[in-house]
Each structure stands twice: as C-alpha cells, then as structure tokens.
Design an enzyme around this catalytic site. Structure first.
Site, PDB file in Angstrom:
ATOM      1  NE  ARG A  40      -0.912   2.409  12.942  1.00 51.29           N
ATOM      2  CZ  ARG A  40      -0.087   1.680  12.194  1.00 51.29           C
ATOM      3  NH1 ARG A  40       1.159   2.076  11.988  1.00 51.29           N
ATOM      4  NH2 ARG A  40      -0.499   0.571  11.632  1.00 51.29           N
ATOM      5  CG  ASP A  88      -3.894   1.682  12.114  1.00 46.20           C
ATOM      6  OD1 ASP A  88      -3.951   1.940  13.340  1.00 46.20           O
ATOM      7  OD2 ASP A  88      -3.530   0.592  11.660  1.00 46.20           O
ATOM      8  CG  ASP A 136      -2.094  -0.919   1.113  1.00 45.03           C
ATOM      9  OD1 ASP A 136      -2.435  -1.310  -0.017  1.00 45.03           O
ATOM     10  OD2 ASP A 136      -2.664  -1.278   2.161  1.00 45.03           O
ATOM     11  CB  SER A 180      -3.048  -7.205   7.029  1.00 41.52           C
ATOM     12  OG  SER A 180      -2.681  -5.972   7.557  1.00 41.52           O
TER      13      SER A 180
HETATM   14  N1  ARG Z   1      -7.500  -3.524  14.643  1.00 43.78           N
HETATM   15  C1  ARG Z   1      -6.326  -3.294  15.389  1.00 43.78           C
HETATM   16  C2  ARG Z   1      -6.339  -1.901  15.941  1.00 43.78           C
HETATM   17  O1  ARG Z   1      -7.063  -1.080  15.431  1.00 43.78           O
HETATM   18  C3  ARG Z   1      -5.044  -3.603  14.666  1.00 43.78           C
HETATM   19  C4  ARG Z   1      -4.892  -3.122  13.282  1.00 43.78           C
HETATM   20  C5  ARG Z   1      -3.496  -3.336  12.866  1.00 43.78           C
HETATM   21  N2  ARG Z   1      -3.285  -3.471  11.474  1.00 43.78           N
HETATM   22  C6  ARG Z   1      -2.943  -4.606  10.846  1.00 43.78           C
HETATM   23  N3  ARG Z   1      -2.709  -4.533   9.573  1.00 43.78           N
HETATM   24  N4  ARG Z   1      -2.858  -5.754  11.428  1.00 43.78           N
HETATM   25  O2  ARG Z   1      -5.663  -1.589  16.889  1.00 43.78           O
END
Ligand code: ARG
Length: 389
Positions: A93, A122, A13, A171
């Site tokens: 983040r 995110d 991405d 992912s």
């Molecule tokens: N859903 C989780 C969060 O919002 C993790 C997202 C992380 N991204 C990934 N590509 N695994 O904290």
C-alpha cells in the site's frame, strides 16, 4: 477544473468511484492508476482496459522490482510477521500511495482518491501517505457508505460492466508476496473455507513427494535458488510456484485490524513462508544470543509500523537502520524441505557461523569441561536466598 488521481484496481468499488468522483465530487478530470505489484497479468490487462474506457487519463505502472527492493526485502530482513502471520497487503500500500502522489504532482492534480471502505486497514495505509501532502483526499466508498447492491445498480446505469461471478464472492487482494482472501461466508470464523478460495496453493493432502530447495542469502537478502543466481521477482515467483504445489504457506487467522476490529483473514504465501523460515534460521546461526533477543523486539515493532503502513514514521527508518546493521553477517545457505504444507529447515551453513562443532561436540576440545563448574553456583545462591520469603 478539478483533477483527481484514483488508485484503481479494476474491481467494482474503484470502477463506480470514477463516475461518482465526477457526479458527487465535481471532479472533471479523473486519472486512474493501476499498480502492478504482482497480480496476475490477466488482471492487470483487464483493469487497464477498463480504466482506459472509464477514466480521462490512465497509467499502468509496473512496480514489481521496486516492491521487492523497497518493501519485501526490508520485510525479509525484519522477519516480517504481524500477530505471527506473514505481512502481505500492508507492504504494497505505501508504494502504491507514493506513486499516486508522484502522478498527482506531475499532472498538477487537486485531489487523491482511493476506493477503500471505512472498516479495513487499507484506507489508513493509503492515507498515511496521502495526508502527508497538500492534496485533498476523497474516499467515496467510505464517505457515501455504499452497499454492494447499490453499486451494482449504479454500475449498470453507467455502462460499467459488472462481472458478478462465483469467485467474486470473496474479496481477494494479491501481490507478489501474498494473496489475501476475505469476506462472504468467510466472515463466519466457524465456516470451513472451501478449497476453491485458494489460488496459489494445492491442498496439502494432495501434494507430491517431499522436495528440497536451497536458498542462498547475502546480507539477509535471498539471492539464489537451487544454486542459480536470480533476481528477487523471479526468485519469489518461482518459490510461490514450487511451494504452492506442496501446499506451503496457507494461513487462516483472526486478525486485529488497526481500528480495533477483529477479522477473519485467509492468506496464501508459499514463497514468504519458505524465505522467512530460512532467513530466521540463518540468523540463529550467525547472530549472537543477545542480538537475536533484542532483534526480535525490534522486528515486532517494525511489523506493527509496517502493518499500519507507517513507513514515513521516523521510527521506521531508525529500526530499518538497526536491522540492516544486523544483516551484515546474514550470508549463507539454507536447505528447506517442502512437504504437505510444511517448509522445514533441514540444513544451514555460513562463513559467519558463530557455531563451532569443535566447541560443542563431546570429543576432545579447546574448552575444558571443568571450566563450567562454578557457573551454576550464583544461581544456586540466589535460589536459596529467594526461598526465605
Ligand atoms: N486484512 C488484511 C490486511 O489488512 C488484508 C486485506 C486485503 N484486502 C482484501 N480485499 N482481501 O493486511
């Protein structure tokens, strides 16, 4: 001249985002930033190498110590759980976003960009920080609604090496505190995750004999492991290794994302599980019943804000101030037994313990048992009155 600073991970991405920012958004200078918050060193190295060939300028920042001091430590003090599970991705983040802003200021940039899609949390976490600045915001993945297949073709056309290997089916987002795995077949909540998705933890059934670790906390912060004083990054790295071998800290949960979507998320966080179990236990020894009850509400609200990435919401600082105040007595040692996926507190001590063996024991004591005689009377009266209804 339009300059953009992009949060870069090395994945598909954010890699296709680089030429897209030039072709679709008229950026003539794309600056990439790789933030090292504890991903495997090989991943940081390959992302850096890639960025250096694709971008006009590049930064790789080692943020591990800052991540521990400014985000993991507050989360330990707040027993940071969202819907009962360890907060992970959410903690890193805001730090990454703040660094992007700093670089954009130094580089005199016009815009900030991230490669998040429009379905997850995110995007919101990055933007909570980005939108508090005057920079333009570009979110090409969300904006262009791209599919994976389109991205792979586009990458080939732009000489971006695509490594669609078996592992890339999932992912993965990794930092010092947790590793999150989602997507692919895992999107079916009835699908049983295969062993191969796990990178940090052994299968609990294959774990070795029980092992005891001792953690010493000073004002809510773990400062030593098995009697050895270590810095936060080392302590967490070591506990991830030790706990991981015992299969500690796996979780599989249906999570309510900020937008309102439910998602199936799998995490590994051995060190976090051990530290949070120990920390919570030590609090129960040194804080009063009233403090514990009230703090659990503060912790829950803290975690909601942290999950959303709202660390600049003034309430976040207010709650941190309260939490810090409570941690003054959270000093002491806790022993945790690791065995086949569990991390159980088996012993604790503190100079600030509110526990008194002398008071609670059945032997001779300063408290006369007769002192409690009248205690239940009030309740008894109330219960009798209530029964009249
Ligand atoms: N859903 C989780 C969060 O919002 C993790 C997202 C992380 N991204 C990934 N590509 N695994 O904290």
């Amino acid at each position: 001249m339009k300059t953009v600073v992009l949060a870069y991970s090395g994945g598909l991405d954010t890699s296709v985002a680089i030429p897209l920012l030039r072709e679709r958004y008229g950026c003539d200078r794309v600056i990439t930033v790789v933030a090292d918050v504890g991903q495997p060193a090989s991943e940081i190295a390959s992302a850096t190498e890639r960025a250096e060939t694709l971008a006009d300028a590049h930064y790789t920042l080692d943020l591990k110590n800052e991540f521990v001091d400014d985000f993991i430590v507050p989360s330990i003090k707040a027993n940071g759980l969202y819907e009962g599970y360890v907060l992970g991705t959410a903690l890193a983040r805001p730090l990454i976003a703040k660094k992007i802003v700093e670089i954009a200021e130094a580089e005199n940039a016009d815009a900030l960009a991230h490669g998040c899609t429009g379905k997850g949390n995110d995007q919101l976490r990055f933007e909570a920080v980005f939108r508090a600045t005057d920079f333009d915001l570009i979110a090409p993945m969300r904006d262009l609604n791209l599919t994976r297949e389109w991205e792979i073709d586009y990458a080939r056309d732009h000489n971006i090496p695509v490594t669609v290997t078996r592992e890339k089916i999932w992912s993965v987002d990794e930092n010092l505190w947790s590793r999150s795995i989602e997507g692919g077949e895992l999107e079916d909540p009835y699908f049983i995750p295969p062993e191969e998705i796990y990178g940090w933890t052994a299968a609990p059934e294959n774990a070795p004999k029980p092992e005891i670790v001792e953690l010493m906390f000073r004002e809510g912060v773990p400062v030593s492991l098995n009697g050895r004083t270590v810095d936060g990054v080392t302590l967490i790295t070591e506990l991830n290794r030790i706990g991981g071998a015992h299969g500690v800290g796996r979780s599989d949960n249906i999570e309510d994302r900020v937008l309102g979507l439910k998602a199936r998320e799998i995490y590994e966080h051995p060190a976090a599980t051990i530290i949070l179990n120990a920390h919570r236990d030590l609090e129960s020894l040194v804080l009063t019943r009233d403090e514990l009850r009230f703090k659990s509400m503060v912790d829950a609200t803290w975690a909601e804000l942290a999950y959303k990435g709202l660390v600049d919401e003034p309430l976040y600082a207010d709650l941190c101030a309260f939490i810090d105040e409570t941690q003054k007595r959270v000093t002491g040692s806790v022993k945790v037994r690791l065995y086949r996926g569990s991390a159980t507190v088996i012993a604790r001590k503190s100079d600030f313990a509110l526990y008194s063996e002398e008071l609670v024991s059945f032997g001779e004591s300063a408290i006369d048992q007769k002192d409690s005689e009248g205690f239940s009377k009030y309740h008894g009266f109330q219960a009798r009155l209530a029964r009249r209804i």
